[in-house]
Scaffold this motif. Sequence first.
Motif, PDB file in Angstrom:
ATOM      1  N   GLY A   1     -17.887  33.934  22.439  1.00  0.00           N
ATOM      2  CA  GLY A   1     -17.983  33.385  23.794  1.00  0.00           C
ATOM      3  C   GLY A   1     -18.088  34.424  24.892  1.00  0.00           C
ATOM      4  O   GLY A   1     -18.268  34.067  26.052  1.00  0.00           O
ATOM      5  N   TYR A   2     -17.981  35.698  24.571  1.00  0.00           N
ATOM      6  CA  TYR A   2     -18.067  36.768  25.573  1.00  0.00           C
ATOM      7  C   TYR A   2     -19.397  37.492  25.455  1.00  0.00           C
ATOM      8  O   TYR A   2     -19.829  37.850  24.369  1.00  0.00           O
ATOM      9  CB  TYR A   2     -16.904  37.745  25.418  1.00  0.00           C
ATOM     10  CG  TYR A   2     -15.579  37.112  25.752  1.00  0.00           C
ATOM     11  CD1 TYR A   2     -15.168  36.986  27.069  1.00  0.00           C
ATOM     12  CD2 TYR A   2     -14.766  36.598  24.744  1.00  0.00           C
ATOM     13  CE1 TYR A   2     -13.965  36.367  27.377  1.00  0.00           C
ATOM     14  CE2 TYR A   2     -13.560  35.986  25.046  1.00  0.00           C
ATOM     15  CZ  TYR A   2     -13.167  35.872  26.368  1.00  0.00           C
ATOM     16  OH  TYR A   2     -11.982  35.266  26.666  1.00  0.00           O
ATOM     17  N   LYS A   3     -20.030  37.717  26.586  1.00  0.00           N
ATOM     18  CA  LYS A   3     -21.337  38.368  26.639  1.00  0.00           C
ATOM     19  C   LYS A   3     -21.201  39.886  26.564  1.00  0.00           C
ATOM     20  O   LYS A   3     -20.207  40.454  26.987  1.00  0.00           O
ATOM     21  CB  LYS A   3     -22.055  38.012  27.944  1.00  0.00           C
ATOM     22  CG  LYS A   3     -22.267  36.535  28.150  1.00  0.00           C
ATOM     23  CD  LYS A   3     -23.495  36.079  27.465  1.00  0.00           C
ATOM     24  CE  LYS A   3     -23.749  34.608  27.800  1.00  0.00           C
ATOM     25  NZ  LYS A   3     -24.684  33.998  26.964  1.00  0.00           N
ATOM     26  N   SER A   4     -22.249  40.504  26.048  1.00  0.00           N
ATOM     27  CA  SER A   4     -22.344  41.963  26.026  1.00  0.00           C
ATOM     28  C   SER A   4     -23.257  42.416  27.154  1.00  0.00           C
ATOM     29  O   SER A   4     -24.083  41.648  27.640  1.00  0.00           O
ATOM     30  CB  SER A   4     -22.942  42.437  24.698  1.00  0.00           C
ATOM     31  OG  SER A   4     -22.105  42.091  23.630  1.00  0.00           O
ATOM     32  N   ARG A   5     -23.073  43.665  27.565  1.00  0.00           N
ATOM     33  CA  ARG A   5     -23.973  44.274  28.526  1.00  0.00           C
ATOM     34  C   ARG A   5     -24.079  45.758  28.221  1.00  0.00           C
ATOM     35  O   ARG A   5     -23.305  46.297  27.429  1.00  0.00           O
ATOM     36  CB  ARG A   5     -23.517  44.037  29.963  1.00  0.00           C
ATOM     37  CG  ARG A   5     -22.217  44.734  30.344  1.00  0.00           C
ATOM     38  CD  ARG A   5     -22.048  44.731  31.860  1.00  0.00           C
ATOM     39  NE  ARG A   5     -20.755  45.188  32.280  1.00  0.00           N
ATOM     40  CZ  ARG A   5     -20.351  46.461  32.318  1.00  0.00           C
ATOM     41  NH1 ARG A   5     -21.146  47.434  31.908  1.00  0.00           N
ATOM     42  NH2 ARG A   5     -19.144  46.767  32.732  1.00  0.00           N
ATOM     43  N   ARG A   6     -25.033  46.419  28.860  1.00  0.00           N
ATOM     44  CA  ARG A   6     -25.170  47.859  28.705  1.00  0.00           C
ATOM     45  C   ARG A   6     -24.133  48.559  29.568  1.00  0.00           C
ATOM     46  O   ARG A   6     -23.794  48.074  30.654  1.00  0.00           O
ATOM     47  CB  ARG A   6     -26.566  48.296  29.128  1.00  0.00           C
ATOM     48  CG  ARG A   6     -27.633  47.771  28.201  1.00  0.00           C
ATOM     49  CD  ARG A   6     -28.992  48.166  28.671  1.00  0.00           C
ATOM     50  NE  ARG A   6     -29.975  47.502  27.825  1.00  0.00           N
ATOM     51  CZ  ARG A   6     -31.119  48.030  27.505  1.00  0.00           C
ATOM     52  NH1 ARG A   6     -31.461  49.218  27.964  1.00  0.00           N
ATOM     53  NH2 ARG A   6     -31.951  47.380  26.731  1.00  0.00           N
ATOM     54  N   PRO A   7     -23.636  49.705  29.120  1.00  0.00           N
ATOM     55  CA  PRO A   7     -22.643  50.433  29.928  1.00  0.00           C
ATOM     56  C   PRO A   7     -23.250  50.967  31.225  1.00  0.00           C
ATOM     57  O   PRO A   7     -24.407  51.378  31.259  1.00  0.00           O
ATOM     58  CB  PRO A   7     -22.234  51.593  29.028  1.00  0.00           C
ATOM     59  CG  PRO A   7     -22.747  51.281  27.675  1.00  0.00           C
ATOM     60  CD  PRO A   7     -23.875  50.323  27.833  1.00  0.00           C
ATOM     61  N   TYR A   8     -22.445  50.930  32.285  1.00  0.00           N
ATOM     62  CA  TYR A   8     -22.817  51.561  33.552  1.00  0.00           C
ATOM     63  C   TYR A   8     -22.729  53.075  33.374  1.00  0.00           C
ATOM     64  O   TYR A   8     -22.146  53.570  32.407  1.00  0.00           O
ATOM     65  CB  TYR A   8     -21.880  51.117  34.676  1.00  0.00           C
ATOM     66  CG  TYR A   8     -21.884  49.630  34.949  1.00  0.00           C
ATOM     67  CD1 TYR A   8     -23.063  48.879  34.949  1.00  0.00           C
ATOM     68  CD2 TYR A   8     -20.699  48.965  35.228  1.00  0.00           C
ATOM     69  CE1 TYR A   8     -23.051  47.518  35.207  1.00  0.00           C
ATOM     70  CE2 TYR A   8     -20.688  47.597  35.491  1.00  0.00           C
ATOM     71  CZ  TYR A   8     -21.860  46.886  35.483  1.00  0.00           C
ATOM     72  OH  TYR A   8     -21.855  45.541  35.734  1.00  0.00           O
ATOM     73  N   GLU A   9     -23.261  53.822  34.323  1.00  0.00           N
ATOM     74  CA  GLU A   9     -23.266  55.287  34.232  1.00  0.00           C
ATOM     75  C   GLU A   9     -21.859  55.853  34.067  1.00  0.00           C
ATOM     76  O   GLU A   9     -21.633  56.746  33.258  1.00  0.00           O
ATOM     77  CB  GLU A   9     -23.956  55.916  35.445  1.00  0.00           C
ATOM     78  CG  GLU A   9     -25.455  55.915  35.359  1.00  0.00           C
ATOM     79  CD  GLU A   9     -25.999  56.570  34.097  1.00  0.00           C
ATOM     80  OE1 GLU A   9     -25.567  57.694  33.755  1.00  0.00           O
ATOM     81  OE2 GLU A   9     -26.860  55.955  33.440  1.00  0.00           O
ATOM     82  N   SER A  10     -20.898  55.348  34.842  1.00  0.00           N
ATOM     83  CA  SER A  10     -19.525  55.861  34.736  1.00  0.00           C
ATOM     84  C   SER A  10     -18.944  55.589  33.347  1.00  0.00           C
ATOM     85  O   SER A  10     -18.207  56.408  32.793  1.00  0.00           O
ATOM     86  CB  SER A  10     -18.635  55.252  35.814  1.00  0.00           C
ATOM     87  OG  SER A  10     -18.586  53.842  35.678  1.00  0.00           O
ATOM     88  N   GLU A  11     -19.290  54.444  32.770  1.00  0.00           N
ATOM     89  CA  GLU A  11     -18.822  54.100  31.429  1.00  0.00           C
ATOM     90  C   GLU A  11     -19.497  54.991  30.389  1.00  0.00           C
ATOM     91  O   GLU A  11     -18.856  55.417  29.428  1.00  0.00           O
ATOM     92  CB  GLU A  11     -19.089  52.624  31.154  1.00  0.00           C
ATOM     93  CG  GLU A  11     -18.274  51.714  32.058  1.00  0.00           C
ATOM     94  CD  GLU A  11     -18.801  50.299  32.134  1.00  0.00           C
ATOM     95  OE1 GLU A  11     -18.013  49.424  32.528  1.00  0.00           O
ATOM     96  OE2 GLU A  11     -19.982  50.050  31.821  1.00  0.00           O
ATOM     97  N   LYS A  12     -20.773  55.284  30.609  1.00  0.00           N
ATOM     98  CA  LYS A  12     -21.479  56.197  29.703  1.00  0.00           C
ATOM     99  C   LYS A  12     -20.835  57.572  29.717  1.00  0.00           C
ATOM    100  O   LYS A  12     -20.697  58.212  28.671  1.00  0.00           O
ATOM    101  CB  LYS A  12     -22.952  56.320  30.095  1.00  0.00           C
ATOM    102  CG  LYS A  12     -23.798  55.140  29.731  1.00  0.00           C
ATOM    103  CD  LYS A  12     -25.246  55.423  30.118  1.00  0.00           C
ATOM    104  CE  LYS A  12     -26.127  54.237  29.923  1.00  0.00           C
ATOM    105  NZ  LYS A  12     -27.507  54.507  30.358  1.00  0.00           N
ATOM    106  N   GLN A  13     -20.434  58.039  30.891  1.00  0.00           N
ATOM    107  CA  GLN A  13     -19.766  59.335  30.988  1.00  0.00           C
ATOM    108  C   GLN A  13     -18.465  59.327  30.193  1.00  0.00           C
ATOM    109  O   GLN A  13     -18.157  60.280  29.486  1.00  0.00           O
ATOM    110  CB  GLN A  13     -19.498  59.698  32.444  1.00  0.00           C
ATOM    111  CG  GLN A  13     -20.744  60.033  33.220  1.00  0.00           C
ATOM    112  CD  GLN A  13     -20.471  60.231  34.703  1.00  0.00           C
ATOM    113  OE1 GLN A  13     -19.334  60.242  35.146  1.00  0.00           O
ATOM    114  NE2 GLN A  13     -21.542  60.384  35.470  1.00  0.00           N
TER     115      GLN A  13
END
Length: 106
Positions: free
Chosen positions: A17-29
């Motif tokens: 039931g929870y969607k995935s998304r691509r990491p933001y730049e800060s999360e990528k760091q």
Amino acid sequence: MDIRNIFSLINDDNTLGYKSRRPYESEKQYFKQNKNVGGMATEDNKIILNPYNNLSNREKKFVKSNEALRLYNRNNVNSLNRDWDLTNKQYEYFRNYSPNIKDIKD
């Protein structure tokens, strides 16, 4: 639920039931510096995977299910009793995980 059936509830866009998304730049760091972290349950109630590790598809599915369960716990406060203290050892181990004690307890 039988663990063997859990994979039927996991796909690329939706895990329990929870969607995935691509990491933001800060999360990528963060992920780039912490390649041992498989994924994260984000503050916007999404699941992201670490793009800097080499998990198999099966391992990614387990990470996504773990993060979906973490989101479920976070969003269903009344279902959990968090009225307990971390030991000093637990706090030291998880102190860089999150500044929010609730996240650590989840």
